[in-house]
Motif scaffolding. Structure first.
Motif, short mmCIF file in Angstrom:
data_model
loop_
_atom_site.label_atom_id
_atom_site.label_comp_id
_atom_site.label_asym_id
_atom_site.label_seq_id
_atom_site.Cartn_x
_atom_site.Cartn_y
_atom_site.Cartn_z
N LEU A 317 -28.51 100.41 -22.73
CA LEU A 317 -28.52 99.41 -21.65
C LEU A 317 -27.11 99.15 -21.14
O LEU A 317 -26.90 98.97 -19.93
CB LEU A 317 -29.14 98.11 -22.18
CG LEU A 317 -29.27 96.97 -21.16
CD1 LEU A 317 -30.17 97.38 -20.01
CD2 LEU A 317 -29.81 95.72 -21.85
N PHE A 318 -26.13 99.14 -22.03
CA PHE A 318 -24.73 98.92 -21.64
C PHE A 318 -24.26 100.03 -20.69
O PHE A 318 -23.64 99.76 -19.65
CB PHE A 318 -23.86 98.87 -22.90
CG PHE A 318 -22.39 98.79 -22.62
CD1 PHE A 318 -21.81 97.60 -22.22
CD2 PHE A 318 -21.59 99.91 -22.78
CE1 PHE A 318 -20.45 97.52 -21.99
CE2 PHE A 318 -20.22 99.84 -22.55
CZ PHE A 318 -19.65 98.64 -22.15
N LEU A 319 -24.55 101.26 -21.03
CA LEU A 319 -24.11 102.38 -20.19
C LEU A 319 -24.82 102.36 -18.84
O LEU A 319 -24.22 102.63 -17.80
CB LEU A 319 -24.38 103.70 -20.91
CG LEU A 319 -23.57 103.94 -22.19
CD1 LEU A 319 -23.99 105.25 -22.85
CD2 LEU A 319 -22.08 103.94 -21.90
N LEU A 320 -26.13 102.04 -18.84
CA LEU A 320 -26.88 101.98 -17.59
C LEU A 320 -26.35 100.88 -16.68
O LEU A 320 -26.13 101.09 -15.47
CB LEU A 320 -28.36 101.75 -17.91
CG LEU A 320 -29.31 101.67 -16.71
CD1 LEU A 320 -29.29 102.98 -15.92
CD2 LEU A 320 -30.73 101.34 -17.17
N THR A 321 -26.13 99.70 -17.23
CA THR A 321 -25.61 98.59 -16.43
C THR A 321 -24.21 98.87 -15.93
O THR A 321 -23.85 98.53 -14.80
CB THR A 321 -25.63 97.30 -17.26
OG1 THR A 321 -26.94 97.10 -17.80
CG2 THR A 321 -25.25 96.11 -16.42
N LEU A 322 -23.40 99.51 -16.78
CA LEU A 322 -22.03 99.83 -16.39
C LEU A 322 -22.02 100.79 -15.21
O LEU A 322 -21.23 100.62 -14.26
CB LEU A 322 -21.30 100.46 -17.58
CG LEU A 322 -19.77 100.35 -17.62
CD1 LEU A 322 -19.35 98.89 -17.67
CD2 LEU A 322 -19.24 101.11 -18.82
N ALA A 323 -22.88 101.79 -15.24
CA ALA A 323 -22.93 102.76 -14.14
C ALA A 323 -23.36 102.09 -12.84
O ALA A 323 -22.77 102.35 -11.77
CB ALA A 323 -23.90 103.89 -14.50
N VAL A 324 -24.34 101.20 -12.93
CA VAL A 324 -24.81 100.49 -11.72
C VAL A 324 -23.71 99.60 -11.15
O VAL A 324 -23.45 99.59 -9.94
CB VAL A 324 -26.07 99.68 -12.04
CG1 VAL A 324 -26.44 98.78 -10.87
CG2 VAL A 324 -27.23 100.60 -12.36
N ASN A 325 -23.02 98.85 -12.01
CA ASN A 325 -21.99 97.93 -11.53
C ASN A 325 -20.78 98.66 -10.97
O ASN A 325 -20.20 98.23 -9.97
CB ASN A 325 -21.57 97.00 -12.67
CG ASN A 325 -22.62 95.96 -12.97
OD1 ASN A 325 -23.41 95.60 -12.12
ND2 ASN A 325 -22.64 95.48 -14.20
N PHE A 326 -20.38 99.78 -11.58
CA PHE A 326 -19.26 100.55 -11.05
C PHE A 326 -19.61 101.12 -9.67
O PHE A 326 -18.78 101.12 -8.76
CB PHE A 326 -18.88 101.67 -12.00
CG PHE A 326 -17.84 101.26 -13.00
CD1 PHE A 326 -16.62 100.72 -12.60
CD2 PHE A 326 -18.07 101.40 -14.36
CE1 PHE A 326 -15.67 100.33 -13.52
CE2 PHE A 326 -17.12 101.02 -15.30
CZ PHE A 326 -15.90 100.48 -14.87
N THR A 327 -20.83 101.60 -9.52
CA THR A 327 -21.26 102.13 -8.23
C THR A 327 -21.26 101.03 -7.18
O THR A 327 -20.80 101.23 -6.04
CB THR A 327 -22.66 102.75 -8.35
OG1 THR A 327 -22.65 103.73 -9.38
CG2 THR A 327 -23.09 103.39 -7.05
N ALA A 328 -21.77 99.85 -7.55
CA ALA A 328 -21.79 98.73 -6.61
C ALA A 328 -20.39 98.30 -6.22
O ALA A 328 -20.11 98.05 -5.04
CB ALA A 328 -22.54 97.56 -7.24
N SER A 329 -19.48 98.22 -7.18
CA SER A 329 -18.10 97.82 -6.87
C SER A 329 -17.44 98.81 -5.93
O SER A 329 -16.70 98.43 -5.02
CB SER A 329 -17.31 97.69 -8.17
OG SER A 329 -17.88 96.73 -9.01
#
Length: 343
Positions: A317-329
């Motif tokens: 879950l940490f890796l999935l959320t991190l990928a989504v947030n980096f893409t959004a930023s």
């Protein structure tokens, strides 16, 4: 030297402002500027170090479980760590479905609210609406969970029944055991579903999406707005021709930031769903699960190896959320620096 080069050199000597290497102005940084820069650098490095420490901690604690399961950790739907038969296929599917339902509901809500605040509402009402949206973002998730459990769930059963009756031919809207034509049929097949959990999470992520969209819409060029009005455009025409094209990056970035929040929501989902450990593609049907609710459900009674398995789920879950947030930023940063309208 040829005659052309000599002529160019003579022209550059006589007209220095046409040189190919223009002199760039530089600012003189004082002591206060250097201290401020060091503070910002230290803050950024600290944030990255904390995120790296969290990732390393989860990886170290999850190593024992990942060595046992290997790649089947992503394909197994059961959760029985004490007999070494476990995986996150079911809970990861539930996490993604809840997040998708939340984003599908929250996106039009956040977009309409952001446009109303930035382009339609009077100035006095605008401040009140901004304060209310910010207040919604500050409400604890347990409050949303209790509201969804005791109020929303009972009022949304009619909508779930209507969707399954008329759109049940769509696979993910089908409900096993439903009797849409029987008004006295039990409604228990529609409660504690992915749909109800997604609606509650949608209300939690909508303020985040609305805030990002509103900030980007407010930066739409004033000259292009006035030019569109001067050409006879209506308010909707200005929004469609200037505001929406300029804020496209903000809409995408805000939506993905909300998606990252929806993926990690724990308490509200935990209070509403009826946990199952099978892949449940029917979003209107009772029974769902998510990675975060799995951790909350089994954290208290887990053995040492079971705790390692929960850490492995948390790492995914940490890796999935991190990928989504980096893409959004990345999307939001590009929209602020170089967005252009099509007007």
């Amino acid at each position: 030297m040829s005659s052309a080069d000599a002529s160019a050199s003579a022209e550059a000597d006589s007209e220095p402002w046409r040189s190919e290497d223009p002199v760039r102005p530089t600012a003189v940084r004082g002591f206060g500027d250097r201290v401020f820069r060091w503070q910002l650098t230290a803050a950024g490095v600290t944030v990255l170090a904390i995120m790296a420490a969290v990732g390393v901690f989860l990886l170290l604690r999850a190593t024992a479980a990942l060595k046992v399961t290997g790649f089947s950790f992503l394909t197994t739907a059961q959760w029985q760590p004490d007999v070494h038969h476990f995986g996150i296929a079911a809970v990861l599917t539930g996490t993604l479905l809840i997040a998708l339902v939340a984003v599908a509901v929250s996106f039009p809500l956040a977009l309409g609210t952001a446009l109303f605040i930035s382009d339609v509402a009077p100035r006095g009402l605008r401040r009140t609406l901004v304060a209310m949206v910010d207040l919604m973002a500050a409400v604890p998730s347990v409050v949303y969970g209790l509201w969804g459990l005791f109020f929303l769930q009972t009022h949304v059963i009619g909508l779930s029944r209507w969707l399954s009756q008329w759109l049940g031919w769509i696979p993910f809207l089908h409900v096993d055991g439903a009797q849409p034509g029987e008004p006295l049929a039990s409604s228990s097949v529609y409660t504690a579903s992915t749909f109800v959990a997604g609606l509650v999470v949608a209300l939690m992520v909508a303020p985040i999406q609305c805030s990002v969209m509103r900030e980007v819409f407010a930066q739409a060029p004033l000259g292009e707005r006035e030019g569109a009005y001067a050409l006879g455009a209506t308010r909707w025409g200005v929004i469609r021709a200037v505001v929406l094209p300029y804020g496209r990056g903000g809409m995408i970035g805000g939506t993905m930031l909300g998606l990252g929040r929806a993926l990690g929501e724990t308490i509200a989902v935990y209070l509403i769903i009826s946990p199952v450990f099978t892949i449940q593609p029917h979003i209107l049907q009772t029974g769902a699960n998510s990675v975060s609710s799995l951790i909350a459900l089994h954290y208290g009674d887990a053995s040492d190896f079971g705790m390692s398995a929960l850490m492995a789920a948390g790492l995914a879950l940490f890796l999935l959320t991190l990928a989504v947030n980096f893409t959004a930023s990345s999307v939001v940063a590009r929209s602020r620096s170089g967005a252009q309208s099509e007007a």
